[in-house]
Design a protein around this motif. Structure first.
Motif, short mmCIF file in Angstrom:
data_model
loop_
_atom_site.label_atom_id
_atom_site.label_comp_id
_atom_site.label_asym_id
_atom_site.label_seq_id
_atom_site.Cartn_x
_atom_site.Cartn_y
_atom_site.Cartn_z
N PRO A 1 0.76 -1.35 0.01
CA PRO A 1 0.03 0.01 -0.12
C PRO A 1 1.00 1.30 0.02
N ALA A 2 0.20 2.45 -0.59
CA ALA A 2 1.04 3.57 -0.66
C ALA A 2 0.35 4.60 0.65
N GLN A 3 1.10 5.61 0.73
CA GLN A 3 0.57 6.43 1.85
C GLN A 3 -0.69 7.01 1.36
N ALA A 4 -1.07 7.42 0.01
CA ALA A 4 -2.30 7.65 -0.40
C ALA A 4 -3.47 6.86 0.08
N ASP A 5 -3.28 5.38 0.09
CA ASP A 5 -4.12 4.56 0.46
C ASP A 5 -4.53 4.71 1.88
N LEU A 6 -3.56 4.82 2.76
CA LEU A 6 -3.88 4.80 3.92
C LEU A 6 -4.65 6.43 4.26
N ASP A 7 -4.16 7.65 3.78
CA ASP A 7 -4.75 8.77 3.76
C ASP A 7 -6.22 8.65 3.51
N GLU A 8 -6.67 8.08 2.16
CA GLU A 8 -7.88 7.77 1.69
C GLU A 8 -8.77 7.01 2.77
N TYR A 9 -8.24 5.88 3.19
CA TYR A 9 -9.00 5.14 4.16
C TYR A 9 -9.64 6.10 5.54
N TYR A 10 -8.63 6.83 6.04
CA TYR A 10 -8.96 7.48 7.18
C TYR A 10 -10.08 8.58 6.82
N ALA A 11 -9.76 9.50 5.64
CA ALA A 11 -10.41 10.24 5.14
C ALA A 11 -11.91 9.91 5.07
N ARG A 12 -12.19 8.77 4.43
CA ARG A 12 -13.40 7.98 4.39
C ARG A 12 -14.11 7.66 5.73
N ARG A 13 -13.28 7.19 6.52
CA ARG A 13 -13.97 6.64 7.89
C ARG A 13 -14.14 7.61 8.66
N TYR A 14 -13.51 8.91 8.59
CA TYR A 14 -14.03 10.21 9.33
C TYR A 14 -14.68 11.11 8.75
N ASP B 1 -17.78 11.87 8.09
CA ASP B 1 -19.02 12.22 8.62
C ASP B 1 -19.01 12.61 9.95
N LEU B 2 -17.86 12.99 10.43
CA LEU B 2 -17.50 13.40 12.03
C LEU B 2 -17.84 15.05 11.87
N PRO B 3 -18.23 15.42 12.90
CA PRO B 3 -17.96 17.01 13.14
C PRO B 3 -16.60 17.48 12.74
N ASP B 4 -16.40 18.70 12.24
CA ASP B 4 -15.00 19.03 11.87
C ASP B 4 -13.93 18.93 12.91
N GLU B 5 -14.30 19.38 14.39
CA GLU B 5 -13.44 19.20 15.35
C GLU B 5 -12.85 17.85 15.78
N ASP B 6 -13.91 17.02 15.72
CA ASP B 6 -13.65 15.43 16.09
C ASP B 6 -12.96 14.90 14.75
N ARG B 7 -13.26 15.08 13.45
CA ARG B 7 -12.31 14.87 12.39
C ARG B 7 -11.21 15.17 12.34
N SER C 1 -9.38 16.02 15.05
CA SER C 1 -8.83 15.12 16.30
C SER C 1 -8.29 13.81 16.01
N ASN C 2 -9.05 13.19 15.11
CA ASN C 2 -9.17 11.67 14.94
C ASN C 2 -7.89 11.61 13.79
N LEU C 3 -7.85 12.44 12.92
CA LEU C 3 -6.96 12.33 11.90
C LEU C 3 -5.59 12.69 12.11
N ASN C 4 -5.48 13.70 13.36
CA ASN C 4 -4.31 13.83 13.90
C ASN C 4 -3.70 12.73 14.74
#
Length: 409
Positions: free
Chosen positions: A295-308, A310-316, A318-321
């Protein structure tokens, strides 16, 4: 792989017969039936080496165009309103028993989908379940039904009418019941997860876990040895103590399934399945060719962008960090799931696709097949598949689909 000519096929068969006569190795290939398979013996263990089926090939097996039975409802307030289904099994009389862990119950439905009975319930008494259980439900010898209550460290047995019979104690180090064998033995493993006493530096960690077989009384019958657990991203404090962690979304682990009278174990680092007898002896090793991509870094970034997403901006944010320093794994897992069906075939699901590679009872690859879309498979019979889906509202359904097989010659 290019297809051989008729003369080439004859040469291959002659060579295979010659090898068998001098070195107990069996090589077989048929341009019409599938990939090449080489079988050899190594100190009494059968080694089955398979070529990968063509990605666009499919077995001539067919599922129905829609489920023949679907159990589930929106806000009915009745037994068909399911919550946190973890498993289901079809009994010989056609009833379907569902492990509804959200209510800590077993719910039995007749062959027409009508509710027959509810067994168990939340509690610590005989036949009751605690926490996120029952986790597994399966037939048990003598027309009984077994359900696993791991946090209660026991397996509960019921008769065909749902009357609680007895409990089988589970070893505290082997609480993860993978499946039940036809003779009543129990295929199980340890957790292989993060441990509080771990020390180290932040990064990917992986603990080993023991796998084994318990007899019908819960006594260890055979140890199958230790296998790698799931890969975790662990965060350690400056003094080396564990602060926290989470499973890696592309992490490797170890999968298992009952395969006829054997048990199959596969470590996702490579496409290899080991089959053991109930005395712990290795009987067969099945391999399938194929390179593992990374996998590439883009695969990991895409996974977490999709997972989070629907979260409110602040929670999203925080989770991405929290996952910004998560490293990549070396490769995609070789497969994502292992199951066997009641005809003795082993099904191994491809990673990131809906296709399964199907192996015959001897470990020879038969080809690829796709199960109904979005269906989490619980059980595969000779002419059906039983699984779980949920819709866009999160409503859960247990579905039965017909399966028509044309066994390749």
């Amino acid at each position: 792989m290019s297809q051989p000519t008729t003369r080439g096929c004859l040469a291959i068969r002659i060579l295979a017969l010659t090898l068998c006569s001098v070195g107990c190795e069996d090589t077989s290939e048929d341009a019409d039936s599938g990939p090449e398979v080489v079988v050899r013996d190594s100190a009494g263990v059968s080694i089955v080496e398979n070529d990968a089926p063509a990605p666009d090939s499919r077995l001539p097996w067919e599922f129905g165009t829609q489920p023949s039975l679907s159990i589930g409802a929106v806000d009915s307030g009745e037994a068909d309103q399911l919550f946190q289904v973890t498993d289901a099994t079809r009994l010989p009389d056609g009833r379907i028993v569902i492990a509804n862990s959200g209510s800590n119950e077993l719910r039995a439905f007749n062959a027409d989908g009508s509710h027959a009975a509810t067994w168990g319930g939340r509690g610590e008494g005989p036949g009751e379940f605690v926490s996120y259980s029952p986790t597994v439900v399966a037939s048990w010898p003598g027309d009984s039904i077994a359900a696993v209550n791991p946090w209660g460290t026991r397996l509960s047995l019921f008769d065909a009418d749902g009357n609680h019979g007895r409990d089988v104690p589970l070893d505290a180090s082997l609480l993860n019941v993978v499946d039940l064998l036809p003779d009543g033995n129990i295929f199980t493993s340890g957790s292989g997860g993060l441990r509080r006493n771990m020390t180290g530096s932040s990064g990917l960690v992986r603990s080993n876990a023991e796998w084994g077989i318990l007899d019908a009384d819960g006594t260890l019958l055979a140890s199958l040895g230790e296998f790698p657990g799931s890969e975790f991203y662990a965060i350690f404090a400056p003094d080396g103590s564990l602060e926290g962690g989470m499973p890696h979304p592309f992490g490797h682990g170890t999968m298992g399934a009952v395969w006829g009278k054997l048990v199959a174990i596969g470590v996702q680092d490579s496409y290899e399945i080991k089959a053991f007898a109930t005395d712990g002896s290795l009987v067969r090793t099945v391999r399938r060719a194929g390179d593992l991509e990374s996998p590439a870094q883009a695969d990991l970034d895409e996974y977490y962008a999709r997972r989070y997403a629907d979260l409110p901006d602040e929670d999203r944010i925080s989770n991405l960090n929290a996952v910004r320093d998560m490293p990549l794994v070396e490769s995609w897992p070789a497969f994502s799931e292992i199951l066997s069906d009641r005809a003795g075939y082993l099904w191994v699901r491809e990673y990131r696709t809906a296709a399964w590679t199907v192996f015959d009872p001897e470990g020879r690859v038969q080809g690829l097949i796709e199960t109904p879309p979005d269906l989490r498979t619980f059980e595969i019979g000779e002419d059906y598949i039983l699984g779980w889906v949920y819709d866009e509202l999160g409503v859960e359904y247990v579905q039965l689909w017909s399966l028509s097989r044309e066994i390749p010659s």
